[in-house]
Design an enzyme around this catalytic site. Sequence first.
Site, short mmCIF file in Angstrom:
data_model
loop_
_atom_site.label_atom_id
_atom_site.label_comp_id
_atom_site.label_asym_id
_atom_site.label_seq_id
_atom_site.Cartn_x
_atom_site.Cartn_y
_atom_site.Cartn_z
N HIS A 1 0.82 -1.21 0.00
CA HIS A 1 0.00 0.00 0.00
C HIS A 1 0.86 1.27 0.00
O HIS A 1 0.36 2.37 0.22
CB HIS A 1 -0.95 -0.01 1.20
CG HIS A 1 -2.01 -1.05 1.08
ND1 HIS A 1 -1.77 -2.38 1.30
CD2 HIS A 1 -3.31 -0.97 0.72
CE1 HIS A 1 -2.88 -3.08 1.10
NE2 HIS A 1 -3.83 -2.24 0.74
N THR B 1 0.58 -1.46 20.10
CA THR B 1 0.02 -2.77 19.72
C THR B 1 -1.13 -2.52 18.76
O THR B 1 -2.06 -1.78 19.09
CB THR B 1 -0.47 -3.52 20.97
OG1 THR B 1 0.63 -3.67 21.88
CG2 THR B 1 -1.02 -4.89 20.60
N MET B 2 -1.05 -3.12 17.59
CA MET B 2 -2.03 -2.78 16.56
C MET B 2 -2.35 -3.97 15.67
O MET B 2 -1.47 -4.68 15.21
CB MET B 2 -1.51 -1.62 15.70
CG MET B 2 -2.43 -1.21 14.58
SD MET B 2 -1.89 0.33 13.78
CE MET B 2 -0.35 -0.20 13.01
N ASP C 1 -3.97 -4.57 12.06
CA ASP C 1 -4.31 -3.93 10.79
C ASP C 1 -4.57 -5.06 9.82
O ASP C 1 -3.64 -5.66 9.29
CB ASP C 1 -3.16 -3.03 10.33
CG ASP C 1 -3.44 -2.36 8.98
OD1 ASP C 1 -4.53 -2.55 8.42
OD2 ASP C 1 -2.53 -1.65 8.49
N SER D 1 -7.08 -7.17 6.78
CA SER D 1 -8.10 -7.29 5.77
C SER D 1 -9.08 -8.37 6.22
O SER D 1 -8.73 -9.26 7.01
CB SER D 1 -7.45 -7.68 4.44
OG SER D 1 -8.39 -8.13 3.51
N TRP E 1 -16.08 -18.36 7.15
CA TRP E 1 -17.36 -17.66 7.23
C TRP E 1 -17.32 -16.46 8.18
O TRP E 1 -18.09 -15.52 8.03
CB TRP E 1 -18.46 -18.63 7.65
CG TRP E 1 -18.15 -19.40 8.90
CD1 TRP E 1 -18.41 -19.04 10.18
CD2 TRP E 1 -17.49 -20.67 8.98
NE1 TRP E 1 -17.95 -19.98 11.06
CE2 TRP E 1 -17.39 -21.01 10.36
CE3 TRP E 1 -16.98 -21.57 8.03
CZ2 TRP E 1 -16.80 -22.19 10.80
CZ3 TRP E 1 -16.41 -22.75 8.48
CH2 TRP E 1 -16.30 -23.04 9.84
#
Length: 332
Positions: free
Chosen positions: A44, A169-170, A172, A174, A224
């Site tokens: 990105h 602390t993250m 990220d 999809s 799912w």
Amino acid sequence: MRVSYEALKAEFKRVLLARKVKEETAEACATVFADTTQAGIYSHGVNRFPRFIQQLENGDVIPDAEPTKVLSLGAIEQWDAHQSIGNLTAKKMMDRAMEIAREHGIGVAALRNANHWMRGGTYGQQAAEKGFVGICWTNALAAMPPWGAKQPRIGTNPFVIAVPTTPITMVDMSCSMFSYGQLEIHRLQGRQTAVDAGFDDEGNPTREPSIVEKNRRLMPMGFWKGSGLSIVLDMIATLLANGDSTAAITEDKSDEFGMSQIFIAIKVDRLIDGKTKEEKLKRIMDYVTSAEPSNPAQPVRLPGHKQIAVEADHHANGIPVDESVWAKLKAL
């Protein structure tokens, strides 16, 4: 090949200025793209930049546009991006969410008519660096089949949560196992994904990135569960922003633009004193990282903590850029 941060940013800015983007805007946009690439999110950053320029040239991205407030309901505001530059507008919206949170404890900025924000983690990190919990997500073009289907009907709809720990602390992520940007990286490097990334033409799970890119059958994250998460994130963003849904973006537009995005900031210090906060966070982190690793060569780490080492390497040795991507950038 390795490229310095300064050289990479200069190339981004050169291309933007050549498209008549204002100096101040070009500088800010080039900085965000360079920062994203230096953080190791090549998909990105530098890899995505030519696609961004294509949308700029097509008129999908309007470089002089500015977001405007549409509605204010105390801790919640509704904004219209007017198809402005996605990463710069997203930074403004998280800043605005933090401003609201300073007054109300929590701030929500819901944005419509937005462009691709590039790396979502940028805005979660932006909030966490100032002591806020940052939460944000975006809907997107239909690029993934819902669970049990063959045709794309849902977006990968990136979702970010950042916590003000040291280091930050993250998560990220999809809603698919891999973004198309990550599939591109694997393909350019000539390697398969570590786990199944999607389905082949016969509907069998596959780790071959080129096949998934071709047939647009990404594997939802958690099967799912990722499919369901994508759908509800799309619904909430559409409602709060009064903007376009994944269905509308896909069916009514010529490309991926005009998305709906949500930015939330929570002022943690309004809820808990600093000493207690640090003690509780440290206990969580220590407890998680003290688990015995399944592979002794790979210690247990918290999400996002690898970024410091990645950025240090890139600062010392230059940023890895695929030669074909660099050639494409130089040709713009």
